[in-house]
Design a protein around this motif. Structure first.
Motif, short mmCIF file in Angstrom:
data_model
loop_
_atom_site.label_atom_id
_atom_site.label_comp_id
_atom_site.label_asym_id
_atom_site.label_seq_id
_atom_site.Cartn_x
_atom_site.Cartn_y
_atom_site.Cartn_z
N LEU A 27 -23.94 -25.01 69.50
CA LEU A 27 -25.30 -24.51 69.31
C LEU A 27 -26.33 -25.23 70.18
N TYR A 30 -28.17 -23.33 72.75
CA TYR A 30 -29.07 -22.24 72.37
C TYR A 30 -30.31 -22.67 71.59
N CYS A 31 -30.21 -23.78 70.86
CA CYS A 31 -31.33 -24.18 70.00
C CYS A 31 -31.26 -25.67 69.74
N ALA A 89 -27.92 -11.46 63.95
CA ALA A 89 -28.38 -11.85 65.28
C ALA A 89 -29.75 -11.24 65.57
N ILE A 92 -32.54 -13.14 63.74
CA ILE A 92 -32.93 -14.37 64.44
C ILE A 92 -33.75 -14.04 65.69
N GLU A 93 -33.28 -13.07 66.45
CA GLU A 93 -33.99 -12.66 67.66
C GLU A 93 -35.40 -12.17 67.33
N ILE A 145 -24.63 -18.46 62.97
CA ILE A 145 -25.79 -18.71 63.85
C ILE A 145 -25.32 -18.73 65.30
N TYR A 146 -24.21 -19.43 65.55
CA TYR A 146 -23.65 -19.48 66.91
C TYR A 146 -23.27 -18.08 67.39
N TYR A 149 -26.41 -16.11 68.31
CA TYR A 149 -26.95 -16.44 69.63
C TYR A 149 -26.11 -15.84 70.75
N ARG A 150 -24.79 -15.84 70.59
CA ARG A 150 -23.91 -15.23 71.60
C ARG A 150 -24.17 -13.73 71.70
N VAL A 152 -27.00 -12.09 70.89
CA VAL A 152 -28.33 -11.89 71.49
C VAL A 152 -28.28 -12.11 73.00
N ALA A 153 -27.49 -13.09 73.44
CA ALA A 153 -27.39 -13.40 74.87
C ALA A 153 -26.47 -12.43 75.61
#
Length: 159
Positions: A27, A30-31, A89, A92-93, A145-146, A149-150, A152-153
């Protein structure tokens, strides 16, 4: 974005500590991740509802000390909203798009969260109708959470 995870109780099992360390490392790309553990109260067997309420209140007071005013608070609750990984995701975004730069996730102890903590919550999230050990929920939460982020990316992540 800053992610804070506030949890009740200590992790004793090495395999859980290792998993938490692995996802914390992943993580970091990403954060900014902060993990906070507050002490748990011993719950006697066959405790009355009043005793359990007092325990949740004491643990809740410890949790509340760490909640920052600018933070968006997500409590993990059995009765919360259930999202799939893509919707999580997106959540969070969207918080980031709305200008929320700090999200605090709260995992209660074995008998749940106190009323004062629940009142502070901006969003109640459930991972399942099933009950999981609160120590294991840390790993599950960090993994999601991880994964979020993956997603969203637009990066690949095994299914």
């Amino acid at each position: 974005m800053k992610i804070t995870v506030i949890t009740v109780g200590k992790i004793k099992e090495k395999y859980l500590k290792d998993a938490i360390a692995e996802y914390s490392k992943r993580l970091s790309k990403y954060c900014k991740l902060e993990m906070i553990e507050v002490a748990d109260e011993k719950t006697p067997d066959a405790a009355s509802e009043n005793v359990e309420r007092q325990i949740r209140q004491k643990e809740g007071e410890r949790i509340l000390k760490y909640i920052k005013e600018d933070s968006y608070v997500i409590t993990l609750e059995i009765g919360g909203a259930m999202l799939d990984s893509v919707a999580f995701a997106k959540k969070i975004e969207n918080l980031g798009i709305q200008g929320k730069s700090h999200i605090t996730f709260i995992i209660g102890g074995s008998i749940g969260l106190g009323e004062d903590v629940l009142k502070k919550s901006d969003y109640a999230l459930s991972f399942s109708k099933m009950t999981f050990p609160h120590q294991l929920m840390r790993v599950i939460l960090l993994e999601q959470i991880y994964r979020g982020y993956r997603i969203v990316a637009g990066e690949p992540y095994h299914k």
